[in-house]
Motif scaffolding. Structure first.
Motif, mmCIF file in Angstrom:
data_model
loop_
_atom_site.group_PDB
_atom_site.id
_atom_site.type_symbol
_atom_site.label_atom_id
_atom_site.label_comp_id
_atom_site.label_asym_id
_atom_site.label_seq_id
_atom_site.Cartn_x
_atom_site.Cartn_y
_atom_site.Cartn_z
ATOM 1 N N GLU A 125 -21.973 -21.824 16.846
ATOM 2 C CA GLU A 125 -20.837 -20.969 16.447
ATOM 3 C C GLU A 125 -19.875 -20.842 17.688
ATOM 4 O O GLU A 125 -18.755 -21.021 17.662
ATOM 5 N N LYS A 126 -20.486 -20.471 18.914
ATOM 6 C CA LYS A 126 -19.693 -20.213 20.054
ATOM 7 C C LYS A 126 -19.021 -21.446 20.407
ATOM 8 O O LYS A 126 -17.945 -21.408 21.051
ATOM 9 N N GLY A 127 -19.699 -22.668 20.310
ATOM 10 C CA GLY A 127 -19.341 -23.909 21.131
ATOM 11 C C GLY A 127 -19.553 -23.935 22.500
ATOM 12 O O GLY A 127 -19.035 -25.003 23.324
ATOM 13 N N SER A 128 -20.293 -23.216 23.047
ATOM 14 C CA SER A 128 -20.613 -23.455 24.585
ATOM 15 C C SER A 128 -22.062 -22.653 24.961
ATOM 16 O O SER A 128 -22.261 -21.842 23.812
ATOM 17 N N PRO A 129 -22.668 -22.943 25.822
ATOM 18 C CA PRO A 129 -23.953 -22.193 26.134
ATOM 19 C C PRO A 129 -23.813 -20.556 25.933
ATOM 20 O O PRO A 129 -22.958 -20.003 26.464
ATOM 21 N N LEU A 130 -25.025 -20.238 25.546
ATOM 22 C CA LEU A 130 -25.266 -18.438 25.423
ATOM 23 C C LEU A 130 -25.399 -18.147 26.942
ATOM 24 O O LEU A 130 -26.206 -18.723 27.737
ATOM 25 N N THR A 131 -24.850 -16.903 27.157
ATOM 26 C CA THR A 131 -25.418 -16.418 28.552
ATOM 27 C C THR A 131 -26.457 -15.470 28.174
ATOM 28 O O THR A 131 -27.056 -15.295 27.062
ATOM 29 N N GLU A 132 -27.036 -15.036 29.161
ATOM 30 C CA GLU A 132 -28.391 -14.186 29.274
ATOM 31 C C GLU A 132 -28.288 -12.987 28.325
ATOM 32 O O GLU A 132 -29.050 -12.715 27.618
ATOM 33 N N LEU A 133 -27.065 -12.382 28.692
ATOM 34 C CA LEU A 133 -26.784 -11.215 27.784
ATOM 35 C C LEU A 133 -26.554 -11.445 26.394
ATOM 36 O O LEU A 133 -27.020 -10.570 25.648
ATOM 37 N N GLU A 134 -26.108 -12.486 26.031
ATOM 38 C CA GLU A 134 -25.830 -13.075 24.696
ATOM 39 C C GLU A 134 -27.217 -13.257 23.956
ATOM 40 O O GLU A 134 -27.368 -12.720 22.953
ATOM 41 N N VAL A 135 -27.909 -13.729 24.592
ATOM 42 C CA VAL A 135 -29.401 -14.137 24.226
ATOM 43 C C VAL A 135 -30.186 -12.775 23.869
ATOM 44 O O VAL A 135 -30.538 -12.802 22.945
ATOM 45 N N LEU A 136 -30.022 -11.877 24.725
ATOM 46 C CA LEU A 136 -30.735 -10.683 24.642
ATOM 47 C C LEU A 136 -30.343 -9.597 23.717
ATOM 48 O O LEU A 136 -30.946 -9.010 22.938
ATOM 49 N N GLY A 137 -28.767 -9.818 23.666
ATOM 50 C CA GLY A 137 -28.407 -9.093 22.708
ATOM 51 C C GLY A 137 -28.760 -9.693 21.033
ATOM 52 O O GLY A 137 -28.779 -8.802 20.071
ATOM 53 N N ILE A 138 -28.756 -10.916 20.903
ATOM 54 C CA ILE A 138 -28.961 -11.567 19.623
ATOM 55 C C ILE A 138 -30.375 -11.205 19.242
ATOM 56 O O ILE A 138 -30.873 -10.904 18.375
#
Length: 74
Positions: A19-32
């Motif tokens: 959905e984002k179209g680019s790699p997830l950051t660590e903060l995004e992974v943890l938030g998900i």
């Protein structure tokens, strides 16, 4: 009891990265991970669910490292 993500954590992360179209950051992974739906199952039921999925989900306690490893395999 075992925490099981529904849908799986790896499926959620793949969907969000797509959905984002680019790699997830660590903060995004943890938030998900922190906002994902999870249920508590006994060990036998959790194993059965994992077998029915056909793959092992990533460990929520080590999700960033396992996510990076998963992405480097593909």
């Amino acid at each position: 009891m075992t925490i099981v993500f529904v849908p799986s954590l790896i499926a959620l992360l793949l969907s969000k990265a797509d959905e984002k179209g680019s790699p997830l950051t660590e903060l995004e992974v943890l938030g998900i991970r922190d906002n994902a739906t999870a249920i508590s199952l006994d060990a036998e039921a959790a194993l059965s669910m994992s077998e029915s999925r056909g793959y092992r989900d990533i460990d929520p306690e080590n999700c960033w490292a396992e996510w990076l490893a998963f992405m480097s395999e593909g």
